[in-house]
Design an enzyme around this catalytic site. Sequence first.
Site, PDB file in Angstrom:
ATOM      1  N   TYR A 124    -118.218   5.148 -64.935  1.00  0.00           N
ATOM      2  CA  TYR A 124    -119.365   4.926 -65.823  1.00  0.00           C
ATOM      3  C   TYR A 124    -119.541   6.032 -66.864  1.00  0.00           C
ATOM      4  O   TYR A 124    -120.502   6.015 -67.630  1.00  0.00           O
ATOM      5  CB  TYR A 124    -120.649   4.748 -65.015  1.00  0.00           C
ATOM      6  CG  TYR A 124    -120.691   3.453 -64.216  1.00  0.00           C
ATOM      7  CD1 TYR A 124    -119.654   2.533 -64.244  1.00  0.00           C
ATOM      8  CD2 TYR A 124    -121.801   3.140 -63.442  1.00  0.00           C
ATOM      9  CE1 TYR A 124    -119.693   1.365 -63.510  1.00  0.00           C
ATOM     10  CE2 TYR A 124    -121.857   1.965 -62.700  1.00  0.00           C
ATOM     11  CZ  TYR A 124    -120.802   1.084 -62.742  1.00  0.00           C
ATOM     12  OH  TYR A 124    -120.857  -0.081 -62.012  1.00  0.00           O
ATOM     13  N   LYS A 169    -112.826   6.273 -51.665  1.00  0.00           N
ATOM     14  CA  LYS A 169    -111.626   5.445 -51.526  1.00  0.00           C
ATOM     15  C   LYS A 169    -110.413   6.366 -51.602  1.00  0.00           C
ATOM     16  O   LYS A 169    -109.460   6.143 -52.372  1.00  0.00           O
ATOM     17  CB  LYS A 169    -111.631   4.363 -52.637  1.00  0.00           C
ATOM     18  CG  LYS A 169    -110.570   3.287 -52.498  1.00  0.00           C
ATOM     19  CD  LYS A 169    -110.740   2.379 -51.304  1.00  0.00           C
ATOM     20  CE  LYS A 169    -109.584   1.408 -51.196  1.00  0.00           C
ATOM     21  NZ  LYS A 169    -109.573   0.639 -49.949  1.00  0.00           N
ATOM     22  N   ASP A 201    -114.484   0.031 -48.699  1.00  0.00           N
ATOM     23  CA  ASP A 201    -114.360  -1.368 -48.248  1.00  0.00           C
ATOM     24  C   ASP A 201    -114.954  -1.526 -46.854  1.00  0.00           C
ATOM     25  O   ASP A 201    -115.679  -2.479 -46.571  1.00  0.00           O
ATOM     26  CB  ASP A 201    -112.903  -1.863 -48.309  1.00  0.00           C
ATOM     27  CG  ASP A 201    -111.877  -0.786 -47.997  1.00  0.00           C
ATOM     28  OD1 ASP A 201    -112.269   0.370 -47.765  1.00  0.00           O
ATOM     29  OD2 ASP A 201    -110.682  -1.104 -47.974  1.00  0.00           O
TER      30      ASP A 201
END
Length: 348
Positions: A124, A169, A201
């Site tokens: 972002y 991640k 996840d």
Amino acid sequence: MACVVSIIPGDGIGPAVVSSARKVLEALSEVYGFKLSFVEALAGDAAKRDFGEPMPKDSLDKIRSSDACLKGPVGETAKDVIVFLRQKLDLYANIRPFKTLPRVSTKWRDVDFVVVRENTEDLYKCVEDVGEEYAVALMVLTKKACTRIAKVAFQIAENRRRKVTVVHKGNVLRSFELFRAAALNVAKSYPSVSVEEMLVDNAAYQLVVNPQRFDVILTTNMFGDILSDEAAGIVGSLGLAYSANIGDGFGLFEPVHGTAPDIDPSYANPLAQVMASKMMLEWLGSTKGNASMLEAANGLENAVLSLLEEGEALTPDLGGRATTEEVTRRLVDMLLKGRGTSRRPVVY
Ligand code: NAI
């Protein structure tokens, strides 16, 4: 002296829910005896249409010279308004509490966790190159930003159930090692807080099957964005999910949701915006040393709980048939009649 609150009414359901929150704040200032003055700062799709830019300089000046900002959702220009403000004002901590609430229909009970999302970096940062045949977006993480957001998460955990889940991640992208290492390093200064790591996840899965296991989720910007909407679904509605964007000297408070273009604005649930203003009172109360604002925040939270328990003025997302206006009237009525009495301390 009055605290100045800049207000961004926003687009879609924004003006309706912001007007509701403002009426609630006016009632609270009457009941608890503190002073707020409001200044409108137009931004978003409507501002782009009317003034040619989504974040006019005049609005930015008004926000900067206020004590805090209460923001409604904005539409397609969200990047130019909220992503811009988070970076421009260095509002690095996005704090999003999620709790199951009385009578709100969900699959779970006793869910109570906070998502602490880094708010200024990651994808972002919007460093992109988009061509005909390719698109590149740069994921930016710095040690400074990873460390300061980790400190916020551990400080919040210290006052709760003392557990931080660091979500990343790192099994795929080496960049996450910076985030992970910063979090684990900060953890050393908070020996009473337990720390665990989880791949994003799995975090998305655990949120759905066992949300009670979480206390504080510490994560990067985009993961926090996505997990927050999932969390809102878990506690019942996006119409109940609220957040604080906090920097070292300024706070901006808004619902997690967007402009809800698929619903009639007069039936929008105002409670997320109202609870965002509760967080604003807590922040103003503690940064300005104003005890009546802290009491008002507690009173407001209790009034919202009473409103939900009573179940008479609920919007369609909560299974009711009330309009935004009717919910607001009922809440204001409860506050003026003292139904928002003290029940428990506010801890998010
Ligand atoms: P959304 O959050 O507006 O809507 C998702 C779903 O939740 C819809 O079904 C909607 O009806 C429902 N919902 C949301 N708030 C509600 C409320 N208060 N009461 C009852 N139901 C509610 O997400 P969507 O559709 O992805 O985005 C719509 C627009 O909002 C987009 O233009 C997006 O850019 C903008 N947006 C702005 C944000 C901000 O200003 N911080 C945040 C998220 C989206």
